[in-house]
Design a protein around this motif. Structure first.
Motif, short mmCIF file in Angstrom:
data_model
loop_
_atom_site.label_atom_id
_atom_site.label_comp_id
_atom_site.label_asym_id
_atom_site.label_seq_id
_atom_site.Cartn_x
_atom_site.Cartn_y
_atom_site.Cartn_z
N MET A 1 0.84 -1.17 0.00
CA MET A 1 0.00 0.00 0.00
C MET A 1 0.89 1.25 0.00
N LYS A 2 0.62 2.18 -0.89
CA LYS A 2 1.40 3.41 -0.96
C LYS A 2 1.25 4.22 0.31
N ALA A 3 2.27 5.01 0.59
CA ALA A 3 2.26 5.88 1.76
C ALA A 3 2.75 7.26 1.36
N TYR A 4 2.30 8.25 2.10
CA TYR A 4 2.59 9.64 1.77
C TYR A 4 3.14 10.37 2.97
N LEU A 5 4.23 11.08 2.76
CA LEU A 5 4.74 12.00 3.76
C LEU A 5 4.27 13.39 3.36
N VAL A 6 3.65 14.08 4.28
CA VAL A 6 3.15 15.43 4.03
C VAL A 6 3.91 16.38 4.95
N PHE A 59 5.61 7.14 -1.43
CA PHE A 59 6.51 6.00 -1.30
C PHE A 59 5.72 4.72 -1.57
N PRO A 60 6.40 3.66 -2.00
CA PRO A 60 5.69 2.40 -2.26
C PRO A 60 4.99 1.84 -1.03
N SER A 61 5.49 2.15 0.16
CA SER A 61 4.90 1.63 1.40
C SER A 61 5.30 2.53 2.56
N ALA A 62 4.61 2.35 3.69
CA ALA A 62 4.98 3.08 4.90
C ALA A 62 6.38 2.69 5.34
#
Length: 96
Positions: A1-6, A59-62
């Protein structure tokens, strides 16, 4: 699951921040990340959140995002960001 840094940040020392701007992309890529939003001034549509600048990294994952944040070679750059900006950073996993 993709993950996002904001990252929500304001720069108070642009010359001091420049090494971070120049060097951090290689570490983002090293961990499979890419810019979705890069240092834009966002427009508030609802509420009272007023970020000055915004970065969103995918990112591809957390796990990849956390490895990026823990990368020992990137720590000096994170120190530069902490010293030259006021910032807030969150991690959010995507739906897919």
């Amino acid at each position: 699951m993709k993950a996002y840094l904001v990252l929500d940040f304001s720069i108070h020392d642009l010359p001091g921040f420049m090494p971070y701007i120049e060097q951090i992309p290689q570490f983002i890529g090293k961990h499979g990340g890419k810019y979705i939003v890069q240092g834009v001034t966002p427009e508030t549509m609802e509420g009272d959140w007023q970020p000055e600048r915004l970065v969103i990294l995918e990112f591809p994952s957390a796990a990849n995002a956390k490895e990026f944040l823990a990368d020992p070679d990137a720590q000096p750059l994170f120190s530069i960001r902490h010293a030259s900006t006021n910032s807030q950073l969150i991690l959010a996993e995507g739906c897919f």
